[in-house]
Design an enzyme around this catalytic site. Structure first.
Site, PDB file in Angstrom:
ATOM      1  N   GLY A  11       0.826  -1.207   0.000  1.00  0.00           N
ATOM      2  CA  GLY A  11       0.000   0.000   0.000  1.00  0.00           C
ATOM      3  C   GLY A  11       0.861   1.258   0.000  1.00  0.00           C
ATOM      4  N   GLY A  12       0.241   2.378   0.299  1.00  0.00           N
ATOM      5  CA  GLY A  12       0.943   3.654   0.261  1.00  0.00           C
ATOM      6  C   GLY A  12       2.146   3.707   1.180  1.00  0.00           C
ATOM      7  N   ALA A  13       2.024   3.151   2.367  1.00  0.00           N
ATOM      8  CA  ALA A  13       3.136   3.178   3.325  1.00  0.00           C
ATOM      9  C   ALA A  13       4.305   2.338   2.823  1.00  0.00           C
ATOM     10  CB  ALA A  13       2.666   2.671   4.693  1.00  0.00           C
ATOM     11  N   ARG A 267     -18.774  12.255  11.756  1.00  0.00           N
ATOM     12  CA  ARG A 267     -18.988  10.907  11.259  1.00  0.00           C
ATOM     13  C   ARG A 267     -19.459   9.901  12.321  1.00  0.00           C
ATOM     14  NH1 ARG A 267     -14.036   8.840   7.410  1.00  0.00           N
ATOM     15  NH2 ARG A 267     -14.663  10.279   5.785  1.00  0.00           N
ATOM     16  N   ARG A 362      -9.928   9.241  13.793  1.00  0.00           N
ATOM     17  CA  ARG A 362      -9.109   9.789  12.714  1.00  0.00           C
ATOM     18  C   ARG A 362      -9.858  10.892  11.978  1.00  0.00           C
ATOM     19  NH1 ARG A 362      -8.920   8.647   6.999  1.00  0.00           N
ATOM     20  NH2 ARG A 362     -10.787   7.426   7.338  1.00  0.00           N
ATOM     21  N   LEU A 368      -3.878   9.183   4.567  1.00  0.00           N
ATOM     22  CA  LEU A 368      -2.900   9.186   3.471  1.00  0.00           C
ATOM     23  C   LEU A 368      -1.668   9.988   3.881  1.00  0.00           C
ATOM     24  CD1 LEU A 368      -5.024   9.649   0.194  1.00  0.00           C
ATOM     25  CD2 LEU A 368      -3.806   7.604   0.934  1.00  0.00           C
TER      26      LEU A 368
END
Lengths: 531, 235
Positions: A11-13, A267, A362, A368
């Site tokens: 993934g991104g990490a 949320r 969060r 991201l």
């Protein structure tokens, strides 16, 4: 073959870390359960938060403040400052690799306002921010010569002499157990919202594999009770309907058109309001009809497409049936500001880690930012130890090979299919948006039954056996749910995403992270200040 | 509902239309060895592409009808059932050098510039185009549609200063081998105009001094036999 650095997860990490480490000259491999561009990150729609250097109205201190407020006093101020201060550089880093960030009229990076942020500070690539980031990082990683070991499932970490020396993994192609040795192992395997099986917006693979492997090796976990639920997933399909739909004027209604909440509340509150209605036996709908066709097509085209593709619903004419769904997990492996865990040579980054940025809840657009920033920063301090790792068959490898072999020969036991479905419903109902001691203990009781049960494979083929993959994932789900329950029982208060009906208020004395770790092979739970 | 997956027929009693849900259902209730790829269930990870009645589709986004036939993607070696070997993705992307080679020092990127690369950067690497491509049926060395569409995405990127490596890498078994039939355009779930991207790359190649090898080697098939009929030397 000994890798300098083995990154688990694409993934991104994982990709960001691998790219920076490779640029520094290390021999880097990325091993992962999926194909290279099928990670959870591709689903990130909203964008990435950051106050840019040319910002006039916003300031980094605003970003820090918003993030800390959202964390409900569980955020780590140093970690929050670190990501917020680095946000401009992180976004620039992505932009320079070719990520197609939208521009505004002044040719600066365009920014939108997300819930919980005091200013517009979320950079985005239309509705496909995660997708475009991942593909750009992948293109870069390929050209740098990073080794990709796709479709390998992490089994365990190899730990000897109190340090990590590599991992064992199952190659999906032929069900072979392989040991991969490395001087440093970085876990970047994503979160655990997938334990809410059939009740989450995530990819099927977010089953906590890395967190469980780290825990089994003695890593300290943190804040496992905190799971963010998204208010509006498409009912039955659990596909995400973006927050933008409500921001543009969508109403939440019952079948008869009655409204029951303020759609623009945070949320977690909206999710709980909807859940209450569903508990009462009411169906809940998102009503976008007032917007009209042309406005819908201009402002939220993706929602139109999703509802039509998945449910055959035309949202300009019909109500959208919705349900809250598990969306993001705040807990995971405890790390320091450099990504280090408490175990030598073991690091963690991304959703599987707890940096302290998110605390008890969060802020949209911060994930991201966190995963890429930690991915880049981890490369700054890593050095390879001079001492060579011994090349031999490690005990862990022999043990895991035997275990997999047993699964192929055992004919006694049940299939996991029905229990996995029950598990998803159980945790959604009893360890979900609302918790209390009775329900948590009930769930714990059932989880123990699963943990002690023997499961078998019906499919004995060794070629790309997805039943085997899912069984291994199910084992990790069971362990993870137990850890969530233990943390949720321990935290006798309501804070952020964790709501205890029997302890409805936030308790100022409990503004500490929850730690879980193995102590003489026994699970220990405690607040961070007691550790 | 009666459907056929690879060589097996199944009767589904439950009312399910979505193909990925059907595959899950069959695996749980009929055939635990049924093998397929899946991940995001939202049409964005690209892992569940298969052929439905001969047409490439993402299983998670497709509702199917009675008597449908589900087969794996074409032009790729089959591992098992609906799972194909997709190592063509990293190898063709690496070969084509589809990435930002050299960042421009210019900093005035406009929204218009971003929109030029927007659609082409929505590719999810699902291999649908690769499966639909008739050129790949006869030439397995052809780099394929998605790699070319991605090269075009980077050549059009204003952040890029040079595209010489990319352009050079697609001259053999690349940009000139495409027949411009447009089969890829019809199956792309991201609606990327792949054929137009390839035409644009051909033009860019010519502008940079490359030429269609079929013309330069005089091997271009004009449809005439050499031993009779039209004689070009007769002029």
């Amino acid at each position: 073959m000994i890798y300098d650095i083995l990154v688990i997860g694409n993934g991104g990490a994982g990709l960001s870390a691998a790219i920076e480490l490779k640029k520094k000259g290390f021999n880097v491999a990325i091993i992962s359960k999926t194909n290279a561009t099928s990670s959870q990150t591709v689903q990130a729609q909203g964008g990435i938060n950051g106050v840019l250097n040319n910002s006039i109205n916003d300031s980094v201190s605003n970003h820090i403040k918003d993030t800390y407020i959202s964390s409900h006093n569980l955020g780590d101020m140093e970690a929050i400052k670190m990501v917020c201060n680095n946000a401009n550089d992180t976004i620039k880093w992505l932009d320079n690799l070719g990520v197609a960030f939208n521009r505004d009229k002044e040719d600066n990076l365009a920014q939108r306002k997300m819930a919980g942020s005091s200013h517009p500070r979320t950079c985005y690539c239309s509705d496909y921010t995660g997708l475009k980031i991942i593909h750009t990082l992948y293109d870069t990683a390929l050209q740098l010569g990073i080794i990709f070991l796709d479709e390998h499932i992490l089994l365990n970490l190899i730990k000897e002499d109190n340090q990590i020396k590599g991992i064992t993994a199952l190659r999906l192609l032929d069900s072979k157990v392989i040991q991969f040795l490395a001087y440093k192992v970085i876990i970047a395997t994503g979160g655990y919202a997938g334990v809410y099986f059939n009740h989450n917006t995530n990819s099927s693979g977010t089953t906590s594999d890395g967190i469980v492997a780290a825990y089994k090796s003695g890593a300290i976990l943190k804040n496992m009770e905190f799971i963010q639920f998204h208010p509006t997933a498409l009912k039955d399909k659990y596909v995400l309907i973006s927050e933008a739909a409500r921001a543009e004027g969508g109403k939440l209604v019952l079948k008869d058109g009655t409204r029951f909440t303020d759609e623009l509340l945070p949320r977690d509150i909206v999710a709980r309001e909807i859940f209450q209605q569903i508990q009462k036996g009411n169906d809940v709908f998102l009503d976008l009809r007032e917007l009209g066709y042309s406005k819908i097509k201009t402002l939220i085209p993706q929602e139109y497409k999703l509802c039509f593709d998945f449910k055959g619903i035309k949202i300009d004419k019909e109500l959208i049936p919705i349900i809250p769904a598990a969306h993001y997990s705040m807990g995971g492996i405890k790390i320091d500001y450099n990504g280090k865990t408490n175990i030598k040579n073991l690091y963690a980054i991304g959703e599987c880690s707890v940096t302290g940025v998110h605390g008890a809840n969060r802020l949209g657009g911060n994930s991201l930012l966190e995963i890429i920033t930690y991915g880049i920063n981890i490369a700054k301090d890593i050095t390879i130890p001079k001492e060579k790792i011994e090349v031999k068959q490690y005990t862990q490898y022999i043990k895991d090979t035997k275990y997999i072999e047993t699964l192929f020969t055992t004919t006694i036991g049940d299939s996991y299919f029905a229990d996995r479905e029950d598990l998803g419903k159980l945790v959604y109902d009893k360890v979900g948006l609302y918790r209390d001691e009775k329900n948590l203990l009930d769930a714990q009781h059932t989880i123990k039954l699963y943990a002690n049960k023997q499961y078998k494979l019906n499919n004995k083929s060794k070629i790309y056996n997805i039943e085997l993959k899912e069984l291994l994932e199910f084992n990790n789900m069971i362990i993870t749910v137990d850890l969530i329950i233990q943390s949720a029982l321990y935290r006798q208060e309501s804070r952020g995403s964790h709501t205890r009906l029997d302890f409805p208020n936030e308790n100022d004395k409990l503004a500490y992270g929850t730690l879980l770790y193995k102590n003489n092979n026994k699970l220990t739970v405690g607040y961070e200040n007691e550790y | 509902m009666n459907i056929k997956i690879c060589d097996d027929n199944y009767t589904i009693d439950e009312k399910i239309d979505n193909l990925l849900d059907i595959l899950h259902y069959i695996k749980q209730h009929h055939n635990q060895s049924l093998t397929y790829r899946y991940s995001c269930k939202s049409g964005i990870c690209g892992s569940c592409a298969v052929r439905v009645n001969g047409v490439e589709k993402l299983a998670c986004l497709t509702n199917i009808k009675e008597q449908s036939e589900i087969l794996p993607l074409k032009n790729l070696p089959i591992i098992k059932d609906l799972v194909v070997n997709n190592t063509n993705i990293p190898s063709n992307l690496t070969k084509s050098a589809a990435y930002l080679e050299q960042l421009s020092s210019e900093n005035n990127i406009t929204q218009e510039d971003i929109e030029k690369i927007d659609i082409n950067s929505n590719c999810i690497l699902c291999n649908s185009c690769y499966s639909s491509c008739p050129v790949l049926e006869i030439n397995q060395d052809f780099i394929g549609p998605f790699a070319l569409a991605r090269v075009y995405r980077y050549t059009t990127d204003k952040k890029e200063t040079t595209y010489s490596t990319k352009l050079n890498s697609i001259q053999t078994n690349g940009v000139w081998d495409c027949t411009l039939c447009g089969a890829c355009d019809l199956v792309c779930p991201a609606n990327i105009p792949i054929k137009d991207s390839i035409i644009a790359l051909q033009n860019l190649s010519v502008q940079n001094g490359y030429e269609n090898p079929a013309f330069s080697s005089n091997s271009f098939d004009m449809g005439f036999q050499s031993d009779f009929g039209f004689d070009p030397n007769s002029f």
